[in-house]
Design a protein around this motif. Sequence first.
Motif, PDB file in Angstrom:
ATOM      1  N   LEU A 250       0.842  -1.214   0.000  1.00  0.00           N
ATOM      2  CA  LEU A 250       0.000   0.000   0.000  1.00  0.00           C
ATOM      3  C   LEU A 250       0.868   1.251   0.000  1.00  0.00           C
ATOM      4  O   LEU A 250       0.619   2.203  -0.754  1.00  0.00           O
ATOM      5  CB  LEU A 250      -0.877   0.008   1.261  1.00  0.00           C
ATOM      6  CG  LEU A 250      -2.219  -0.690   1.137  1.00  0.00           C
ATOM      7  CD1 LEU A 250      -2.880  -0.791   2.507  1.00  0.00           C
ATOM      8  CD2 LEU A 250      -3.108   0.094   0.177  1.00  0.00           C
TER       9      LEU A 250
ATOM     10  N   LEU B 149      -7.571  -0.588  -4.128  1.00  0.00           N
ATOM     11  CA  LEU B 149      -6.994   0.763  -4.058  1.00  0.00           C
ATOM     12  C   LEU B 149      -7.519   1.618  -5.215  1.00  0.00           C
ATOM     13  O   LEU B 149      -7.892   2.787  -5.013  1.00  0.00           O
ATOM     14  CB  LEU B 149      -5.460   0.650  -4.108  1.00  0.00           C
ATOM     15  CG  LEU B 149      -4.650   1.889  -3.766  1.00  0.00           C
ATOM     16  CD1 LEU B 149      -5.018   2.427  -2.384  1.00  0.00           C
ATOM     17  CD2 LEU B 149      -3.152   1.558  -3.799  1.00  0.00           C
TER      18      LEU B 149
ATOM     19  N   VAL C  62      -7.612  -0.737   3.382  1.00  0.00           N
ATOM     20  CA  VAL C  62      -7.238   0.305   2.405  1.00  0.00           C
ATOM     21  C   VAL C  62      -7.841   1.649   2.837  1.00  0.00           C
ATOM     22  O   VAL C  62      -7.157   2.679   2.830  1.00  0.00           O
ATOM     23  CB  VAL C  62      -7.697  -0.095   0.976  1.00  0.00           C
ATOM     24  CG1 VAL C  62      -7.554   1.073   0.013  1.00  0.00           C
ATOM     25  CG2 VAL C  62      -6.903  -1.313   0.489  1.00  0.00           C
TER      26      VAL C  62
END
Length: 352
Positions: free
Chosen positions: A203, A268, A321
């Motif tokens: 991430l 994402l 996320v």
Amino acid sequence: MILVTGGAGFIGANFVLDWLDCSDEPVINLDKLTYAGNLGNLASLKRDTRHIFVRGDIGDRNLVLHLLSLYRPRAIVNFAAESHVDRSIHGPADFIATNIVGTFALLDAARGYWNTLTGNELAQFRFVHISTDEVYGSLEPAAAPFSETNAYAPNSPYSASKASADHLVRSYQHTYGLPTLTTNCSNNYGPRQFPEKLIPLMLYNALAGKPLPVYGDGGNVRDWLYVGDHCAAIRMVLEQGRPGETYNVGGNAEIANIDVVRTLCRVLGEQKPGCDAESLITFVKDRAGHDRRYAIDASKIRRELGWEPSETFESGIARTVAWYLDNAGWLAAVTSGEYKNWISLNYAAEVA
Ligand code: NAD
Ligand code: TYD
């Protein structure tokens, strides 16, 4: 009150926060604040008198004995550890010091305290030790998932140090009668995980437009569990588990690394339109001694304690996320300084 160790790290901090959401029972939090310990994880408890933070080492027997006799906790929940396999490959010494010698000192202090207890305090006391599925080693593709009776076969300095700790815990129960319980859990993910582990590292890199380094062919398989579900399992083991038992904890989510990373990239993209992370995936040199597959048979904890995960991998990843996107300040704070040294050490010249 309970004593939590390692409560400024990823799982420990989530445990402390969830605990104080569910109950008014105070927590003493003993943490050494290594690179992985972060008081920012506990910022919301700053003025909460139910949380007592003590900076210190589980290997400091006198400190632990002092805290035990001062606060008289009904339980110890031991999260404190060096927890990252790649770091254990580069430098195993800290893993031996904390995970083995430190756990031994903590156990021995717990035994000294427990020996002084009588009546209800004696009957209620529990030592809960948080361990990992990695102690069981690597599974063949078609092999049955790990159950509590699998032989230990650790392959990394990290898993060997956790296996040693588990054996010490077992011996303190068997020899001295200390009421211990051990959980062996699969890979956790969720808010507040340090971006050295797969999911938060991917991430972080994706948000920074950096390559997403997948080790080897990306076919290594892990079972993934949302951290809140792990914390719920630990609470159940503490309240209802049978002393002397071990419980495997898993998410029913066996996934190859490359699929974890692709799912992460897709989610994402959904939450941050325009973010095309998949094009950043890069296959790099494999980890030394990389275990191929872990999988958990969690039927014992389901049958005996009624625990089941509430999140699927898809729902847990969406929450994770969202948390990282909402907490850019947290990510920026933990990725300065020593973090950059680690990244350059571990990923130097590793492109396959
Ligand atoms: P983490 O590395 O995020 O946090 C570890 C915490 O322990 C940090 O706050 C650190 O400061 C503290 N600590 C380290 N050495 C200490 C010492 N000597 N004395 C006191 N505190 C010390 O780890 P995590 O991912 O939160 O894992 C917590 C526990 O759960 C570990 O025992 C780990 O082996 C186990 N576990 C982790 C996973 C996972 O996927 N992260 C899965 C299964 C089991
Ligand atoms: P990790 O999060 O380090 O947990 P563990 O090694 O304890 O399972 O790694 C999870 C999987 O992801 C493991 O198979 C190694 C792999 N991995 C990568 O492919 N790239 C990375 O940069 C990292 C950190 C891990």
